[in-house]
Design an enzyme around this catalytic site. Structure first.
Site, short mmCIF file in Angstrom:
data_model
loop_
_atom_site.label_atom_id
_atom_site.label_comp_id
_atom_site.label_asym_id
_atom_site.label_seq_id
_atom_site.Cartn_x
_atom_site.Cartn_y
_atom_site.Cartn_z
N ASP A 117 0.83 -1.21 0.00
CA ASP A 117 0.00 0.00 0.00
C ASP A 117 0.86 1.26 0.00
OD1 ASP A 117 -2.35 1.40 -0.02
OD2 ASP A 117 -2.73 1.22 2.12
N HIS A 134 2.70 3.42 -8.84
CA HIS A 134 2.50 1.99 -9.15
C HIS A 134 3.71 1.44 -9.91
CE1 HIS A 134 -1.47 2.29 -7.60
NE2 HIS A 134 -1.98 2.95 -8.63
N LEU A 194 10.28 -20.82 -4.39
CA LEU A 194 9.27 -19.90 -3.85
C LEU A 194 7.95 -20.02 -4.62
CD1 LEU A 194 8.61 -17.27 -2.10
CD2 LEU A 194 9.35 -15.99 -4.12
#
Ligand code: IPE
Ligand code: IPE
Ligand code: MG
Length: 282
Positions: free
Chosen positions: A34, A51, A145
């Site tokens: 965020d 972004h 991962l």
């Protein structure tokens, strides 16, 4: 060259060693990324620039998770509620996602990363769905991962969807209501195959879950930092992980019970040299 064979700076080697020695690194880290808009606005830029810059933090978080052998990283990239943002911003985010997947999948694959997704992905634009599906298929055999992208995701949506599927299976006679357990419920959620997150990181200082992993986070340790996502780079991630290694996860028990029952992870009685190094770093 793969991420794991990269030479780390001596500072990073020390902190990495200290973290690994604790034996308390999380298996599953969930992140609420965020603060992109505020990062840009603070600099007099358009929100979308935030972004873009945030994508570099995504790369860093994925790479460091893989380098530390964290098994699951689940990133909240777009919530169901985010569809209500201005159409231009949504379009930009979708474009960014598409280009990230196109550009990065080869490197992710070379580093043994498996890509997965949770959320109402059939609401995503068709081209995004296509690259996403391709990336998932391409990396399906990897066992390093697991990078899960929460896209068009909402915790309540996932719970309702699970309940609907359970109801259908009850109707088909596959499940009986009396036999429903927490484990059954878990298996119907889109996070079914994963362990619950051990650590949830939220950037930008907001103290809320914003509809993220509501069922799964029942006992997750929460770490909130004021750092905005585009500024959340390796050092910040190390800080969050170091903080986590100090937590006492009691799962309802008392400290005394844990101290007598565990040698290792939950035993916080004697700090080791490595723990003192981590303490200084925090
Ligand atoms: C997070 O940053 C990215 C997404 C929710 C897609 P924001 O865009 O929410 O940035 P702020 O919170 O408005 O600063
Ligand atoms: C949460 O951030 C969703 C993502 C990071 C993708 P928001 O910025 O949408 O959350 P609220 O609206 O501040 O709670
Ligand atoms: Mg926000």
């Amino acid at each position: 060259m793969t991420w794991k064979s990269e030479q780390l700076s001596s500072n990073e080697l020390i902190i990495r060693e200290a973290l690994l020695t604790t034996g308390r690194l999380p298996k599953h880290v969930a992140v609420i990324m965020d603060g992109n808009g505020r990062w840009a606005q603070e600099r007099g830029m358009l929100r979308v620039e935030g972004h873009k810059e945030g994508m570099e933090s995504v790369r860093e978080a994925v790479k460091l998770s893989s380098q530390l052998d964290i098994k699951y990283l689940t990133l909240y990239a777009f919530s169901l509620e985010n569809w209500k943002r201005p159409a231009r911003e949504v379009r930009f985010l979708m474009g960014l996602l598409e280009s990230y997947l196109k550009k990065e999948v080869a490197e992710l694959h070379a580093n043994n990363v498996r890509i997965a997704t949770i959320g109402k992905t059939n609401a995503l634009p068709k081209p995004v769905q296509k690259v996403l599906q391709k990336a998932i298929e391409h990396t399906a055999g990897n066992d390093g991962l697991t990078l899960t992208l929460a896209l068009s995701y909402g915790g309540r949506w996932d719970i309702v969807r699970a309940v609907q599927m359970i109801a259908l299976d009850v109707r088909r006679g596959k499940v009986s209501p009396e036999d429903l357990t927490e484990e059954t419920m878990r298996s119907y959620l889109s996070t079914g195959g994963m362990p619950d997150p051990d650590l949830m990181i939220r950037t930008s200082g907001e103290m809320r879950l914003s509809n993220y992993l509501l069922w799964e986070s029942a006992y997750t340790e929460i770490y909130v930092t004021n750092e905005l996502w585009p500024s959340f780079r390796r050092e910040e991630y190390y800080k969050a992980l170091s903080d986590y290694t100090l937590r006492e996860r009691r799962f309802g028990q008392t400290s005394d019970q844990l101290r007598t029952a565990t040698v290792g992870p939950n035993n916080t009685s004697k700090p080791t040299t490595m723990e003192r190094i981590l303490d200084a770093f925090r």
